[in-house]
Every structure is written in C-alpha cells, then in structure tokens.
Design an enzyme around this catalytic site. Structure first.
Site, PDB file in Angstrom:
ATOM      1  N   LYS A   7       0.947  -1.135   0.344  1.00  0.00           N
ATOM      2  CA  LYS A   7      -0.465  -0.260  -0.014  1.00  0.00           C
ATOM      3  C   LYS A   7       0.928   1.502  -0.045  1.00  0.00           C
ATOM      4  CE  LYS A   7      -3.789  -1.912   2.275  1.00  0.00           C
ATOM      5  NZ  LYS A   7      -5.068  -2.419   3.234  1.00  0.00           N
TER       6      LYS A   7
ATOM      7  N   GLN B 175      -5.041  -1.693   9.531  1.00  0.00           N
ATOM      8  CA  GLN B 175      -4.618  -3.042   8.771  1.00  0.00           C
ATOM      9  C   GLN B 175      -5.169  -4.185   9.733  1.00  0.00           C
ATOM     10  OE1 GLN B 175      -3.123  -3.321   6.200  1.00  0.00           O
ATOM     11  NE2 GLN B 175      -3.991  -5.773   6.076  1.00  0.00           N
TER      12      GLN B 175
ATOM     13  N   ASP C  58     -11.713   3.198   4.037  1.00  0.00           N
ATOM     14  CA  ASP C  58     -11.724   1.371   4.355  1.00  0.00           C
ATOM     15  C   ASP C  58     -13.551   1.138   4.254  1.00  0.00           C
ATOM     16  OD1 ASP C  58      -9.903  -0.260   3.896  1.00  0.00           O
ATOM     17  OD2 ASP C  58      -9.939  -0.756   5.463  1.00  0.00           O
TER      18      ASP C  58
END
Ligand code: NDP
Length: 290
Positions: free
Chosen positions: A53, A97, A123
């Site tokens: 990422k 994460q 997200d």
C-alpha cells in the site's frame, strides 16, 4: 469455450492512472493527499500488504505513513493514535490493517474502527459510511467490493436483472458487495456458512462473487455457463502458493469471465484504496476552498 480472464493487474494500472491524474490536480492546488496506515503486530501477510500500500501510494503521488504498534498494544493506545490522526490535517485517509490481535475481539475492533473520522474512513467501515451505502448516498465504500464492481464493469456485462450470488457476509467484503450489486439492479443473494445447498444457489447465478477464505471451494460444475466469476479469496497452500476460493482451471471451462488469484482482486483493492484517499483529499480541498 474457455472464459475470458479479468486482468485485475492491468485494470488496477488504469485506476492508478486515473488517481494519479486527480492527485496531480490536487497537488497543483496545494493539497497533497495523505494516507496513514496503522499496523498492529508483526503478522507477515499484513506486513506485505502494508508495504505494498505504501509503495503504490508513492507511485500515484500520495504521501503515506505507517504507524507500527506492538502486538500487545492496548485498545486505549490504538484509539489515542486514531484520534490524533483524525486531528492531523495532512492525513486524508486512516486505515487500520486487519486482522487485529485478540485483545480487540468481542466488539472492541468495531468500536475502535467506528472512531475513525467518517471523512477519513477510506476503508468504508464506519457505520455512517456503511449506512450511506445501504441508503444509496455518497460516502466511502470498502475498497475490495469497489474493485470487484470495476472488474465486472470491464466485462461489459449489464447487471440489470441478473442473478448475483455473493458467498461471504463480512462487513468488509460480502455485505457491501451485495449492496453495490443491488444498486446496479442485480437480484442478489448472500450466502454464508449456514447456507443450505450452496452449490445449487451458485448454479442459478449469472454473477458469482466468492469471498470466503476456503481454497477452491467453488467448483466448475457449480457455474452456470457464461457466468461472470470474481474470486476475492486469498488462501496460502501448504506449498506456499496462493489460491483463491474458486477452482480456477475448472471454472474457466464453464464461466464467461473469471478473475485469477493472484493478479485479480488483490491489485484492485489497493487501487481503490488510493482512489478513496484521493477522493478524501478532493473533499478536503473543496472544504478548504482550494
Ligand atoms: P471473513 O472470514 O470475515 O468472512 C468469510 C465469510 O465466508 C463468512 O461470511 C462465512 O460465513 C463465509 N463462509 C465460510 N465458510 C463457508 C463455507 N464453507 N460456505 C459458505 N460460506 C462460508 O473473510 P473476509 O470477507 O474478510 O475475506 C474473505 C476472503 O477474501 C479471504 O480469503 C480473504 O483473505 C480474502 N480477501 C481478499 C482481499 C483482496 O484484496 N483480494 C481483501 C479482503 C479479503 P459466516 O458468516 O456464516 O461465518
């Protein structure tokens, strides 16, 4: 005839170009998009994802930072970090994460994720953004389902009136996926571990999204001829290779379109994360009148 392969890697490159163009415009107005990833513990797969990422963010001009916390970090400390990132005006997107260690189970994880500012929730896991998705309003949508929709769009298949089966009902993949398909006028079923006669449900589907985490669960004889099949699963075999939730060699014999693992949904997920960060920065730019 063998299915057409949906090239997630190539398509992700196209999405990154779109994002890079948006970022260039923002930078010209004095807004550099920023992403902060919070990584708890040293899970090897999570470390690989986070590095990837960071690297991809750099490629499109997004400034990325990773905050590393030890695996025994207490929820209060993670919360403190999130609240600080919410206040940091150089950060447009905050991502924790997953998965988190066991001290975050029993609802603590959802509670913590719910503290990320909805404007920075790239997200798409904040209840406000989930609610907007259900209501058909503009908000942040989870990256993997967004990537899957773009992959379906690339096949040229019109989803209106099609039967879609989503296998998996997680908040990060299965549920948002089902709502995105519904918004495109598909008739959607969500299957899960308690679904009876899963193979028969899948046999009815023109579109199949497999987001389960069970290696090669979906077999070739489950697939309606010509169906579009998107394989979200990432499973590591004992030999160390990656396989999806779909028995790829079998399914290609029946499907019209199928996505591979690796080189399918994975790169698209990262591309849509970058897309969401650039959108968050664009909204900041509007708020700041730049
Ligand atoms: P979860 O474990 O949160 O959800 C899995 C879902 O699959 C659950 O709803 C579960 O049902 C269902 N399920 C489990 N076993 C079966 C079965 N035998 N038959 C039918 N349904 C079953 O996983 P995620 O949604 O987070 O991820 C799914 C997969 O996608 C994983 O392999 C993950 O690694 C991968 N992934 C890939 C991404 C990418 O970028 N390519 C991004 C995110 C995930 P129930 O709810 O009843 O338990």
């Amino acid at each position: 005839m063998a299915a057409q392969i949906i090239d997630g890697r190539g398509l992700a490159g196209v999405v990154r170009q779109e994002v890079a163009a948006r970022v260039e415009g923002l930078v010209a107005r004095g807004v550099t998009p920023g992403l902060a990833v919070v990584l708890v513990g040293d899970d090897p797969a999570s470390q690989v994802y986070v590095r990837s990422k960071e690297r991809m963010a750099g490629k499109v001009g997004i400034s990325a930072q990773t905050i590393r916390l030890p695996s025994d970090v207490q929820p209060e400390e993670l919360l403190r970090q999130i609240l600080a990132l919410n206040e940091d005006s150089s950060v447009d997107g905050v991502l924790v994460q997953l998965p988190l260690p066991s001290q975050f189970s029993g609802g603590v994880e959802a509670e913590i994720l719910g503290q990320i500012s909805p404007e920075k929730d790239v997200d798409g896991l904040h209840p406000l953004n989930l609610g907007k998705l259900v209501a058909g309003e503009d908000g942040f949508v989870a990256c993997t389902p967004s990537g899957c929709m773009r992959m379906l769009a690339s096949t040229g298949v019109d989803l209106t009136g099609k039967r879609a089966v989503v296998i998996g009902r997680s908040t990060i993949v299965g549920k948002p996926m089902a709502h995105l398909l519904l918004a495109q006028n598909a008739t959607v079923s969500i299957c899960h571990s308690r679904t009876v006669d899963l193979a028969d449900r899948v046999r009815e589907a023109d579109v199949v999204i497999a987001a389960v985490g069970r290696p090669e669960l979906v077999r070739g004889d489950w697939i309606k001829p010509g169906a579009a099949v998107i394989d979200v699963g990432i499973n590591r075999t004992e030999e160390g290779t990656l396989v999806g939730d779909v028995a790829f060699d079998e399914v290609t014999q029946a499907a019209g379109h199928v996505s591979p693992v690796p080189g399918g949904v994975g790169p698209m997920t990262i591309a849509y994360l970058l897309n969401n960060v650039s959108l968050a920065a664009a909204r900041r730019s509007e708020r700041e009148g730049r």
